[in-house]
Scaffold this motif. Structure first.
Motif, mmCIF file in Angstrom:
data_model
loop_
_atom_site.group_PDB
_atom_site.id
_atom_site.type_symbol
_atom_site.label_atom_id
_atom_site.label_comp_id
_atom_site.label_asym_id
_atom_site.label_seq_id
_atom_site.Cartn_x
_atom_site.Cartn_y
_atom_site.Cartn_z
ATOM 1 N N ALA A 250 61.220 7.536 62.536
ATOM 2 C CA ALA A 250 60.450 6.305 62.663
ATOM 3 C C ALA A 250 60.390 5.872 64.119
ATOM 4 O O ALA A 250 61.372 5.997 64.852
ATOM 5 N N ASP A 251 59.228 5.350 64.511
ATOM 6 C CA ASP A 251 59.057 4.949 65.906
ATOM 7 C C ASP A 251 59.476 3.496 66.140
ATOM 8 O O ASP A 251 58.880 2.790 66.924
ATOM 9 N N HIS A 252 60.505 3.072 65.421
ATOM 10 C CA HIS A 252 61.044 1.729 65.677
ATOM 11 C C HIS A 252 62.547 1.788 65.460
ATOM 12 O O HIS A 252 63.048 2.716 64.829
ATOM 13 N N GLY A 253 63.259 0.813 65.941
ATOM 14 C CA GLY A 253 64.721 0.863 65.899
ATOM 15 C C GLY A 253 65.340 0.278 64.644
ATOM 16 O O GLY A 253 66.546 0.180 64.545
ATOM 17 N N GLY A 254 64.521 -0.124 63.673
ATOM 18 C CA GLY A 254 65.076 -0.760 62.473
ATOM 19 C C GLY A 254 65.793 0.231 61.575
ATOM 20 O O GLY A 254 65.629 1.432 61.711
ATOM 21 N N SER A 255 66.576 -0.286 60.639
ATOM 22 C CA SER A 255 67.267 0.577 59.688
ATOM 23 C C SER A 255 66.356 0.894 58.509
ATOM 24 O O SER A 255 65.403 0.181 58.243
ATOM 25 N N PHE A 256 66.692 1.958 57.807
ATOM 26 C CA PHE A 256 65.895 2.420 56.684
ATOM 27 C C PHE A 256 66.419 1.888 55.363
ATOM 28 O O PHE A 256 67.626 1.809 55.169
ATOM 29 N N ASP A 257 65.518 1.589 54.462
ATOM 30 C CA ASP A 257 65.857 1.531 53.041
ATOM 31 C C ASP A 257 65.090 2.704 52.453
ATOM 32 O O ASP A 257 63.889 2.618 52.204
ATOM 33 N N ASN B 213 52.909 1.787 57.700
ATOM 34 C CA ASN B 213 53.140 0.372 57.399
ATOM 35 C C ASN B 213 54.076 -0.332 58.366
ATOM 36 O O ASN B 213 53.930 -1.513 58.618
ATOM 37 N N TYR B 214 55.086 0.364 58.860
ATOM 38 C CA TYR B 214 56.028 -0.256 59.785
ATOM 39 C C TYR B 214 56.057 0.610 61.030
ATOM 40 O O TYR B 214 57.034 1.300 61.277
ATOM 41 N N GLY B 215 54.982 0.642 61.774
ATOM 42 C CA GLY B 215 54.878 1.668 62.792
ATOM 43 C C GLY B 215 54.611 2.963 62.043
ATOM 44 O O GLY B 215 54.171 2.940 60.918
#
Length: 158
Positions: free
Chosen positions: A82-89, A131-133
């Motif tokens: 993913a091209d963002h630093g957030g965590s995955f669900d 959807n999120y990046g």
């Protein structure tokens, strides 16, 4: 609910960290019992996915993070980039992700057309979410015999 281990890594969106992720996927796939050829395919596919993110998701002044998730199942390895630093669900993402189609406009995938074509050739299943990046979800099965066309694979090996 199927049991799996989940390993998540975040690295700066810089080309020099691709090697670290290649080593990680190599170690995980080796432990799972993937063949040498499959491990090489996995390394190329993850390199393409990360390079695409590093090249297109961030401009020079705004270096972000790439998040990589490994879903380690008995019969397969699922890799998310993913091209963002957030965590995955993982389960939430899988609910609203769709298959990669060669017909999708290259622009919508951040000019990553060739990289995605290559990833699609190396992996058993490739799915994309915008959807999120951009999130790329790649699946590689341990045994060729277990590859199916939907989520209802029946193992032919005992």
């Amino acid at each position: 609910m199927e049991k799996f281990d989940f390993v998540e890594m975040k690295v700066p969106a810089k080309a020099e960290y691709v090697g670290v992720i290649r080593l990680s996927i190599s170690g995980i796939a080796n432990r799972m019992g993937f063949s040498y050829e499959d491990i090489e395919d996995l390394k190329v596919a993850i390199s393409e996915a990360i390079t695409n993110t590093v090249t297109h998701a961030y401009n020079e002044k705004d270096e972000g993070e790439v998040t990589i998730g490994f879903g380690i199942y008995e019969d397969r390895l699922e890799i998310m980039v993913a091209d963002h630093g957030g965590s995955f669900d993982l389960n939430k993402i899988k609910d609203d992700i769709g298959p990669y189609k060669n017909t999708e406009s290259v622009e919508s995938l951040r000019e990553g057309g060739f990289g995605l074509f290559l990833i699609n050739a190396l992996m058993d299943k490739v799915e994309i979410s915008n959807n999120y990046g951009v999130i790329v979800l790649m699946t590689k099965y341990l045994s060729e015999a277990e590859v199916g066309f939907d989520d209802d694979q029946i193992s032919t090996t005992q």
